[in-house]
Design an enzyme around this catalytic site. Structure first.
Site, PDB file in Angstrom:
ATOM      1  CB  SER A 131      -0.877   0.026   1.260  1.00  0.00           C
ATOM      2  OG  SER A 131      -1.511   1.287   1.425  1.00  0.00           O
ATOM      3  CE1 TYR A 144      -4.103  -1.622   4.879  1.00  0.00           C
ATOM      4  CE2 TYR A 144      -3.519   0.685   4.589  1.00  0.00           C
ATOM      5  CZ  TYR A 144      -3.786  -0.559   4.050  1.00  0.00           C
ATOM      6  OH  TYR A 144      -3.742  -0.739   2.687  1.00  0.00           O
TER       7      TYR A 144
END
Length: 253
Positions: A131, A144
């Site tokens: 990501s 995250y």
């Protein structure tokens, strides 16, 4: 694509979103694809669509079964399964533990299972769906952000350690992608990710180009390269700008 045609490919978290797009693209390029997902019905639906094989279950524990399904050899492993855990330092031990297990340790376990065969034969390809949060960060999502940094660090370590022994590693670092995971990011995702969100097929396009060009870092959002450079060149300025974004988000809550 020569590097993909006929290859035995495993894609985890492939019941939808980026994973399903990757599975479809590999199959379209002539690969033999194992579709993995915790949801057995979703895995079977995608596998049936592309002529692949469904191997449902925990992504970190299916390497042996996937290898058998591919006739004994995995050529490409896409560590795509992930969880978008939001929250702060107070998110809770279970939230942090799940994010660490899925976003980092599943990659470690898969590599441990795959590397002996790959190093013995001198070839193998590990694709990590990270990501942009793994290069930068994401407001409102400490578990995250931290674990995606870990996923990127592990992919980087694999590449620098084993590339001379035939291992090829790719780290895909998109920003927003129009999936259920993006929808789950709430108002923070609406502010930061939705305006430039892309379709999962665009991530698959970027991966295929990255494989063709033999690149480690794959950026479906090219502007992330500039953000990453700015972060490295002047961390305090970059964090001040991100804090302004944080404050803007807080006013919308």
């Amino acid at each position: 694509m020569e590097a993909v045609q006929g290859a035995g490919v495993v894609v985890t978290g492939a019941g939808g979103g980026i994973g399903a797009a990757l599975a479809r693209r590999f199959a379209a390029q002539g690969a033999r694809v194992v579709v993995n997902d915790l949801d057995a019905d979703k895995a079977k639906a995608v596998a049936d669509e592309i002529g692949g094989t469904a191997v449902p279950g925990d992504a970190s524990l299916i390497v042996a079964e996937a290898r058998d399904a591919l006739g004994g050899t995995v050529d490409v492993y896409c560590a795509n399964a992930g969880v978008a855990s939001g929250g702060s330092e107070a998110a809770g031990e279970k939230v942090w533990a799940l994010a660490w297990d899925v976003n980092v340790m599943a990659h470690v376990r898969a590599a441990e299972a795959l590397l002996p065969d790959w190093l013995e034969r001198g070839s193998g390809r590990f694709v990590s769906t990270v990501s942009a949060a793994g290069l930068l960060t994401m407001i409102g999502a400490a578990p995250y952000s931290v674990t995606k940094h870990g996923a990127y660090a592990f992919a980087e370590w694999l590449s620098l350690t084993y590339r001379h022994r035939g291992l090829k590693v790719h780290a895909i670092c998109p920003q927003g992608v129009r999936t259920d995971m993006l929808d789950a990011t709430g108002s923070a995702g609406d502010l930061v990710l939705q305006p430039t969100a892309i379709e999962p097929d665009a991530v698959a396009d970027a991966l295929m180009k990255g494989i063709e060009e033999d690149r480690f870092l794959i950026l479906p959002h090219p502007e992330v390269a500039g953000y990453y450079q700015a972060r490295a060149a002047d961390p305090d300025r970059w964090m001040a700008n991100m804090n302004h974004l944080q404050q803007k988000w807080e006013t919308t809550e």
